[in-house]
Scaffold this active site. Structure first.
Site, PDB file in Angstrom:
ATOM      1  CG  ASP A 145     -11.482  25.032  70.143  1.00  0.00           C
ATOM      2  OD1 ASP A 145     -12.461  24.829  70.574  1.00  0.00           O
ATOM      3  OD2 ASP A 145     -10.619  23.925  69.112  1.00  0.00           O
TER       4      ASP A 145
ATOM      5  CB  SER B  96       6.316  14.830  72.487  1.00  0.00           C
ATOM      6  OG  SER B  96       5.431  14.283  72.729  1.00  0.00           O
TER       7      SER B  96
ATOM      8  CG  ASP C 156     -15.561  29.115  66.575  1.00  0.00           C
ATOM      9  OD1 ASP C 156     -16.356  28.371  65.485  1.00  0.00           O
ATOM     10  OD2 ASP C 156     -14.774  28.497  67.072  1.00  0.00           O
TER      11      ASP C 156
ATOM     12  CG  LEU D 148     -11.692  15.990  74.758  1.00  0.00           C
ATOM     13  CD1 LEU D 148     -11.543  15.191  75.905  1.00  0.00           C
ATOM     14  CD2 LEU D 148     -13.229  17.195  74.911  1.00  0.00           C
ATOM     15  CB  SER D 149      -8.842  21.930  72.569  1.00  0.00           C
ATOM     16  OG  SER D 149     -10.204  22.171  72.161  1.00  0.00           O
TER      17      SER D 149
ATOM     18  CG  HIS E 216     -19.659  23.683  63.344  1.00  0.00           C
ATOM     19  ND1 HIS E 216     -18.586  23.711  62.179  1.00  0.00           N
ATOM     20  CD2 HIS E 216     -19.192  22.380  63.692  1.00  0.00           C
ATOM     21  CE1 HIS E 216     -18.149  22.370  62.730  1.00  0.00           C
ATOM     22  NE2 HIS E 216     -18.784  21.869  63.143  1.00  0.00           N
TER      23      HIS E 216
ATOM     24  N   GLY F 152      -6.930  14.054  69.336  1.00  0.00           N
ATOM     25  CA  GLY F 152      -7.979  13.357  68.146  1.00  0.00           C
ATOM     26  C   GLY F 152      -8.994  12.952  68.995  1.00  0.00           C
ATOM     27  CB  ALA F 153     -10.583  12.787  72.478  1.00  0.00           C
TER      28      ALA F 153
END
Ligand code: GAF
Length: 386
Positions: free
Chosen positions: A175, A70, A39, A128-129, A37, A125-126
């Site tokens: 990210d 996908s 950036d 990790l970008s 937090h 959604g973990a």
């Protein structure tokens, strides 16, 4: 692992479009070693790329039409010129792809129509970008297919615009910078004010260390609203202090700045950002000096600051950090935006499994759903595969 993902992207492309792709482009997920937090406060961050990747197989398609399938969701999204002329017209995961085409167009590029197929090892959604990985891989594909002139250092802002203005998430520049500009064996020291970078050696292997990434599997609790609230509170504090951003409060000016704020919560938010910036600088200094084993306490102090001052952790995350430290990790902290997501722990390479087992046992004791885990070394940033 990447080979599997790349093969899966090709297979998805062939099955959707009946022929081979013209090329494949990969972009990794990221973990942030330290600097959370900071950036969007014009501060410092120190992320590294994960060996988990998103691969996009793509080929040109005539006209202003984009088709994306996908492997993960099994569905296909198609969009056209109108959808890349106006932000927000495509929703769901397709928005990250349409957003990139929109941002390229906004920057004055002629975006080539394309067929794309996406496969990924980056968990969704973990924290990790996975979204930045998708944006960066799609961006690299469209730039190459269209023969566009867009140097790597200008790509993060463009991908961030896709996320901020097309998707509508008010995230900072970390990210996208990480997944595009990181190098294997290094962490990326990024000054988010001027976007200057330094590749800082982070050779865990040589030091007999590894980073254990624990997926807390905690359900994201109001993450979007809380993220926006933290950002707003930092911006309000900077306004009250009469500065452009909290980056402008130096560590030795913290006490003065806090004395000028009359509300405890705001003071704690400011204290997190200012001390976190200093912890990034201290971590970089240790890494430059080859003293990687000594960064552990800085990681752990960062966690305490996120827990107590910025208030962005959750019980599962705190449990994982405590258990990892008790099992011998040199340092541990939540990584990413918070309210769930992942914890990283710096461990002696041979202790990785034991630390992971200790976290799993602590989870079981508290009745939390079992966490996931993977041991990682810093990998490369976005690239064309073939
Ligand atoms: C998320 C955001 F996308 C980043 O910009 C950063 O603010 C991070 O949370 C917190 O450090 O990953």
């Amino acid at each position: 692992m990447t080979d599997d993902v790349a093969a899966r992207a090709t297979a998805a492309f062939r099955s959707a479009y009946g022929g081979p792709p013209a090329g494949r482009w990969a972009a990794p997920g990221r973990a942030n070693l330290i600097g959370e937090h900071t950036d969007y406060n014009d501060g410092f961050v120190l992320p590294f790329a994960l060996p988990l990747r998103t691969v996009v197989a793509a080929a040109p398609q005539p006209g202003d039409t984009w088709t994306v399938c996908s492997e993960l969701t099994g569905d296909t999204v198609t969009f056209g010129a109108d959808d890349v002329a106006e932000a927000g017209r495509v929703a769901g995961w397709g928005a990250y792809v349409a957003g990139v085409a929109w941002a390229l167009r906004e920057a004055g590029h002629a975006v080539p129509g394309a067929r794309l197929a996406v496969a990924s090892d980056v968990p969704l959604g973990a924290g990790l970008s996975s979204s930045a990985a998708l944006e960066a891989a799609v961006l690299a594909a469209l730039v190459d297919l269209g023969g566009l002139d867009l140097p790597a250092e200008r790509r993060p802002r463009l991908a961030q615009r896709a996320e901020n203005d097309y998707v509508g998430a008010p995230t900072g520049i970390m990210d996208q910078s990480a997944v595009i500009r990181c190098r294997a064996g290094h962490a990326l020291f990024l000054d988010c004010r001027d976007e200057s970078v330094e590749q800082v050696p982070f050779d865990l292997d040589a030091a007999g260390l590894a980073v254990l990434v624990v997926d807390s599997r905690a359900p994201h609790r109001h993450a979007d609203g809380e993220y926006a609230a933290r950002r707003a509170s930092c911006e309000r504090a900077a306004g009250l202090l009469g500065i452009a951003a909290l980056r402008d409060v130096p560590a030795d000016g913290l006490a003065d700045a806090l004395a000028r704020l009359d509300e405890d919560e705001t003071r704690r938010r400011v204290r997190h950002v200012v001390t976190e910036n200093q912890r990034v600088l201290d971590t970089v200094a240790l890494l430059r000096a080859g003293r990687v084993r000594e960064i552990g306490p800085l990681l752990t102090a960062s966690h305490a600051s996120m827990r107590d001052d910025f208030e962005i952790t959750v019980p599962e995350i705190d449990t994982a950090v405590e258990a990892a430290l008790a099992a011998g990790a040199l340092g541990a902290r939540m990584t990413g935006g918070g309210f769930g997501g992942c914890v990283l722990a710096l461990v002696d390479a041979e202790r990785g499994d034991a630390v992971a087992d200790a976290v799993t046992a602590a989870y079981a004791e508290r009745g939390f759903a079992a966490p996931g885990h993977v041991t990682v070394l810093p990998g490369p940033g976005a690239t064309r595969l073939d």
